[in-house]
Design a protein around this motif. Structure first.
Motif, PDB file in Angstrom:
ATOM      1  N   GLY A  89       0.883  -1.320  -0.112  1.00 31.33           N
ATOM      2  CA  GLY A  89      -0.016  -0.101   0.107  1.00 31.33           C
ATOM      3  C   GLY A  89       0.873   1.368   0.076  1.00 31.33           C
ATOM      4  O   GLY A  89       1.996   1.238   0.124  1.00 31.33           O
ATOM      5  N   ASP A  90      -0.032   2.272  -0.219  1.00 32.96           N
ATOM      6  CA  ASP A  90       0.743   3.576  -0.074  1.00 32.96           C
ATOM      7  C   ASP A  90       0.174   4.448   1.102  1.00 32.96           C
ATOM      8  O   ASP A  90       0.402   5.768   1.119  1.00 32.96           O
ATOM      9  CB  ASP A  90       0.407   4.557  -1.368  1.00 32.96           C
ATOM     10  N   GLY A  91      -0.532   3.744   2.027  1.00 31.96           N
ATOM     11  CA  GLY A  91      -0.909   4.258   3.168  1.00 31.96           C
ATOM     12  C   GLY A  91      -2.580   4.305   3.063  1.00 31.96           C
ATOM     13  O   GLY A  91      -2.998   3.958   1.911  1.00 31.96           O
ATOM     14  N   PHE A  92      -3.137   4.347   4.156  1.00 33.41           N
ATOM     15  CA  PHE A  92      -4.401   4.284   4.165  1.00 33.41           C
ATOM     16  C   PHE A  92      -5.213   5.601   3.251  1.00 33.41           C
ATOM     17  O   PHE A  92      -4.454   6.402   2.892  1.00 33.41           O
ATOM     18  CB  PHE A  92      -5.142   4.798   5.521  1.00 33.41           C
ATOM     19  N   THR A  93      -6.423   5.315   2.821  1.00 32.72           N
ATOM     20  CA  THR A  93      -6.976   5.916   1.478  1.00 32.72           C
ATOM     21  C   THR A  93      -7.152   7.607   2.236  1.00 32.72           C
ATOM     22  O   THR A  93      -7.149   8.240   1.317  1.00 32.72           O
ATOM     23  CB  THR A  93      -8.347   5.417   1.020  1.00 32.72           C
ATOM     24  N   TRP A  94      -7.457   7.617   3.505  1.00 31.74           N
ATOM     25  CA  TRP A  94      -7.516   8.826   4.173  1.00 31.74           C
ATOM     26  C   TRP A  94      -6.122   9.811   4.344  1.00 31.74           C
ATOM     27  O   TRP A  94      -6.189  10.903   4.419  1.00 31.74           O
ATOM     28  CB  TRP A  94      -8.436   8.941   5.660  1.00 31.74           C
ATOM     29  N   ASP A  95      -4.984   9.011   3.988  1.00 33.45           N
ATOM     30  CA  ASP A  95      -3.897   9.832   4.019  1.00 33.45           C
ATOM     31  C   ASP A  95      -3.587  10.140   2.554  1.00 33.45           C
ATOM     32  O   ASP A  95      -3.100  11.197   2.642  1.00 33.45           O
ATOM     33  CB  ASP A  95      -2.770   8.872   4.438  1.00 33.45           C
ATOM     34  N   THR A  96      -3.767   9.281   1.360  1.00 36.39           N
ATOM     35  CA  THR A  96      -3.355   9.497   0.098  1.00 36.39           C
ATOM     36  C   THR A  96      -4.362  10.779  -0.354  1.00 36.39           C
ATOM     37  O   THR A  96      -4.135  11.513  -1.050  1.00 36.39           O
ATOM     38  CB  THR A  96      -3.335   8.338  -0.663  1.00 36.39           C
ATOM     39  N   GLN A  97      -5.651  10.511  -0.148  1.00 30.97           N
ATOM     40  CA  GLN A  97      -6.752  11.177  -0.545  1.00 30.97           C
ATOM     41  C   GLN A  97      -6.669  11.436  -2.306  1.00 30.97           C
ATOM     42  O   GLN A  97      -6.982  12.595  -2.839  1.00 30.97           O
ATOM     43  CB  GLN A  97      -6.724  12.520   0.006  1.00 30.97           C
ATOM     44  N   ASP A  98      -6.239  10.472  -2.785  1.00 25.08           N
ATOM     45  CA  ASP A  98      -6.002  10.431  -4.203  1.00 25.08           C
ATOM     46  C   ASP A  98      -6.559   8.985  -4.782  1.00 25.08           C
ATOM     47  O   ASP A  98      -5.794   8.021  -4.854  1.00 25.08           O
ATOM     48  CB  ASP A  98      -4.606  10.448  -4.568  1.00 25.08           C
ATOM     49  N   ARG A  99      -7.636   8.962  -5.244  1.00 25.13           N
ATOM     50  CA  ARG A  99      -8.299   7.917  -5.783  1.00 25.13           C
ATOM     51  C   ARG A  99      -7.636   7.259  -6.827  1.00 25.13           C
ATOM     52  O   ARG A  99      -7.306   6.046  -6.799  1.00 25.13           O
ATOM     53  CB  ARG A  99      -9.869   7.956  -6.043  1.00 25.13           C
ATOM     54  N   GLU A 100      -7.356   8.043  -7.915  1.00 24.45           N
ATOM     55  CA  GLU A 100      -6.269   7.457  -9.008  1.00 24.45           C
ATOM     56  C   GLU A 100      -5.029   6.696  -8.594  1.00 24.45           C
ATOM     57  O   GLU A 100      -4.987   5.605  -9.075  1.00 24.45           O
ATOM     58  CB  GLU A 100      -6.103   8.616 -10.052  1.00 24.45           C
ATOM     59  N   ALA A 101      -4.498   7.210  -7.668  1.00 24.46           N
ATOM     60  CA  ALA A 101      -3.327   6.730  -7.203  1.00 24.46           C
ATOM     61  C   ALA A 101      -3.767   5.570  -6.135  1.00 24.46           C
ATOM     62  O   ALA A 101      -2.677   4.339  -6.409  1.00 24.46           O
ATOM     63  CB  ALA A 101      -2.670   7.436  -6.329  1.00 24.46           C
ATOM     64  N   VAL A 103      -6.218   3.480  -6.617  1.00 25.05           N
ATOM     65  CA  VAL A 103      -6.636   2.270  -7.582  1.00 25.05           C
ATOM     66  C   VAL A 103      -5.491   1.737  -8.322  1.00 25.05           C
ATOM     67  O   VAL A 103      -5.150   0.557  -8.303  1.00 25.05           O
ATOM     68  CB  VAL A 103      -7.531   2.802  -8.590  1.00 25.05           C
ATOM     69  N   ALA A 104      -4.464   2.642  -8.637  1.00 22.76           N
ATOM     70  CA  ALA A 104      -3.044   1.876  -9.165  1.00 22.76           C
ATOM     71  C   ALA A 104      -2.561   1.108  -8.132  1.00 22.76           C
ATOM     72  O   ALA A 104      -2.049  -0.110  -8.521  1.00 22.76           O
ATOM     73  CB  ALA A 104      -2.369   3.176  -9.717  1.00 22.76           C
ATOM     74  N   SER A 105      -2.304   1.496  -7.137  1.00 25.66           N
ATOM     75  CA  SER A 105      -1.652   0.919  -6.152  1.00 25.66           C
ATOM     76  C   SER A 105      -2.581  -0.380  -5.824  1.00 25.66           C
ATOM     77  O   SER A 105      -1.569  -1.454  -5.613  1.00 25.66           O
ATOM     78  CB  SER A 105      -1.546   1.892  -4.640  1.00 25.66           C
ATOM     79  N   ALA A 106      -3.653  -0.369  -5.701  1.00 28.69           N
ATOM     80  CA  ALA A 106      -4.681  -1.663  -5.581  1.00 28.69           C
ATOM     81  C   ALA A 106      -4.326  -2.589  -6.686  1.00 28.69           C
ATOM     82  O   ALA A 106      -4.184  -3.943  -6.498  1.00 28.69           O
ATOM     83  CB  ALA A 106      -5.893  -1.301  -5.223  1.00 28.69           C
ATOM     84  N   LEU A 107      -4.264  -2.315  -7.754  1.00 31.04           N
ATOM     85  CA  LEU A 107      -3.990  -3.017  -9.053  1.00 31.04           C
ATOM     86  C   LEU A 107      -2.425  -3.678  -8.972  1.00 31.04           C
ATOM     87  O   LEU A 107      -2.444  -4.699  -9.319  1.00 31.04           O
ATOM     88  CB  LEU A 107      -4.186  -2.126 -10.272  1.00 31.04           C
ATOM     89  N   ARG A 108      -1.446  -2.814  -8.644  1.00 35.59           N
ATOM     90  CA  ARG A 108      -0.260  -3.217  -8.471  1.00 35.59           C
ATOM     91  C   ARG A 108      -0.128  -4.567  -7.436  1.00 35.59           C
ATOM     92  O   ARG A 108       0.527  -5.337  -7.542  1.00 35.59           O
ATOM     93  CB  ARG A 108       0.652  -2.261  -8.211  1.00 35.59           C
ATOM     94  N   GLY A 109      -0.877  -4.035  -6.388  1.00 35.84           N
ATOM     95  CA  GLY A 109      -0.860  -4.994  -5.311  1.00 35.84           C
ATOM     96  C   GLY A 109      -1.560  -6.362  -5.591  1.00 35.84           C
ATOM     97  O   GLY A 109      -1.045  -7.597  -5.086  1.00 35.84           O
ATOM     98  N   TRP A 110      -2.804  -6.304  -6.450  1.00 35.91           N
ATOM     99  CA  TRP A 110      -3.367  -7.430  -6.856  1.00 35.91           C
ATOM    100  C   TRP A 110      -2.766  -8.272  -7.607  1.00 35.91           C
ATOM    101  O   TRP A 110      -2.595  -9.603  -7.522  1.00 35.91           O
ATOM    102  CB  TRP A 110      -4.939  -7.170  -7.219  1.00 35.91           C
ATOM    103  N   THR A 111      -1.572  -7.655  -8.323  1.00 38.27           N
ATOM    104  CA  THR A 111      -0.941  -8.486  -9.316  1.00 38.27           C
ATOM    105  C   THR A 111      -0.038  -9.381  -8.345  1.00 38.27           C
ATOM    106  O   THR A 111       0.291 -10.818  -8.558  1.00 38.27           O
ATOM    107  CB  THR A 111       0.052  -7.625 -10.180  1.00 38.27           C
ATOM    108  N   VAL A 112       0.472  -8.747  -7.384  1.00 33.22           N
ATOM    109  CA  VAL A 112       1.639  -9.771  -6.484  1.00 33.22           C
ATOM    110  C   VAL A 112       0.631 -10.615  -5.582  1.00 33.22           C
ATOM    111  O   VAL A 112       1.211 -11.916  -5.584  1.00 33.22           O
ATOM    112  CB  VAL A 112       1.979  -8.790  -5.274  1.00 33.22           C
ATOM    113  N   ALA A 113      -0.665 -10.462  -5.266  1.00 34.05           N
ATOM    114  CA  ALA A 113      -1.411 -11.269  -4.505  1.00 34.05           C
ATOM    115  C   ALA A 113      -1.827 -12.488  -5.439  1.00 34.05           C
ATOM    116  O   ALA A 113      -1.961 -13.563  -5.081  1.00 34.05           O
ATOM    117  CB  ALA A 113      -2.730 -10.757  -4.136  1.00 34.05           C
TER     118      ALA A 113
END
Length: 197
Positions: A89-101, A103-113
């Motif tokens: 992750g890049d931090g909790f969503t309330w920390d990043t406050q950037d939906r696009e980022a 989503v990109a982080s989640a997709l990268r993470g799911w590739t690892v999963a």
């Protein structure tokens, strides 16, 4: 309560428990969902990591929202042979406050999963905080459920996070909801090393 009454009561209970144990005659990789607002979901999952390692099994861990690399669980488990540890992750969503980022982080993470979920040598895979990624629509629930269903037959998976979706609950073999009765944080007490971190 007289001793004979207690002995008879426990004998009846033992017969019921023994019959239930005898009727459980199948093995399979389990999907466990640990959800709810209470503290202890990830801690429970890491307890299963310790159990698996105790039996000499290999384990994969994917932490989706947490970006910290200084937690006690990572400090210990990442050093253990047989553990693949991924902080995704890049931090909790309330920390990043950037939906696009996010989503990109989640997709990268799911590739690892997905890689972990395809590795038959892993006895246990922990997908920590995955529920948030589904609830916020960062990942496609249909794809996630298909990947979980297609994992190797003997692989166990633990998913943690609040508000598990009905898709995950329906797919799971075991679902535990951890309730929040009282929490030190609401009394102004910081997260404590070894307990919360």
């Amino acid at each position: 309560m007289p001793d004979s009454h207690h002995r008879n009561r426990m004998a009846r209970k033992k017969a019921v428990v023994d019959a239930a144990i005898a009727s459980a005659d199948r093995d399979k990789g389990l999907l466990l969902v640990l959800t709810g607002n209470g503290k202890g979901k990830s801690s429970s999952a890491f307890g299963m990591v310790a159990r698996s390692l105790g039996y000499g099994h290999r384990v994969g861990v994917a932490q989706f929202l947490k970006s910290r690399r200084d937690t006690g669980e990572e400090a210990f488990f990442a050093r253990q042979p047989g553990v693949q540890w991924h902080v995704l992750g890049d931090g909790f969503t309330w920390d990043t406050q950037d939906r696009e980022a996010d989503v990109a982080s989640a997709l990268r993470g799911w590739t690892v999963a997905q890689t972990l979920l395809q590795d038959a040598s892993l006895h246990l895979v922990v997908l920590d905080e995955l529920t948030y990624l589904l609830n916020y629509g960062y990942l496609d629930a249909t794809q996630v459920c298909a990947d979980l269903a297609a994992r190797p037959a003997g692989q166990h998976v633990v998913i943690t996070g609040r508000a598990a979706s009905q898709d995950l609950i329906g797919l799971a073999d075991t679902v535990s909801e951890i309730n929040d009765v009282k929490h030190a944080f609401r009394a102004g007490i910081r997260a404590q090393a070894g307990i919360d971190l």
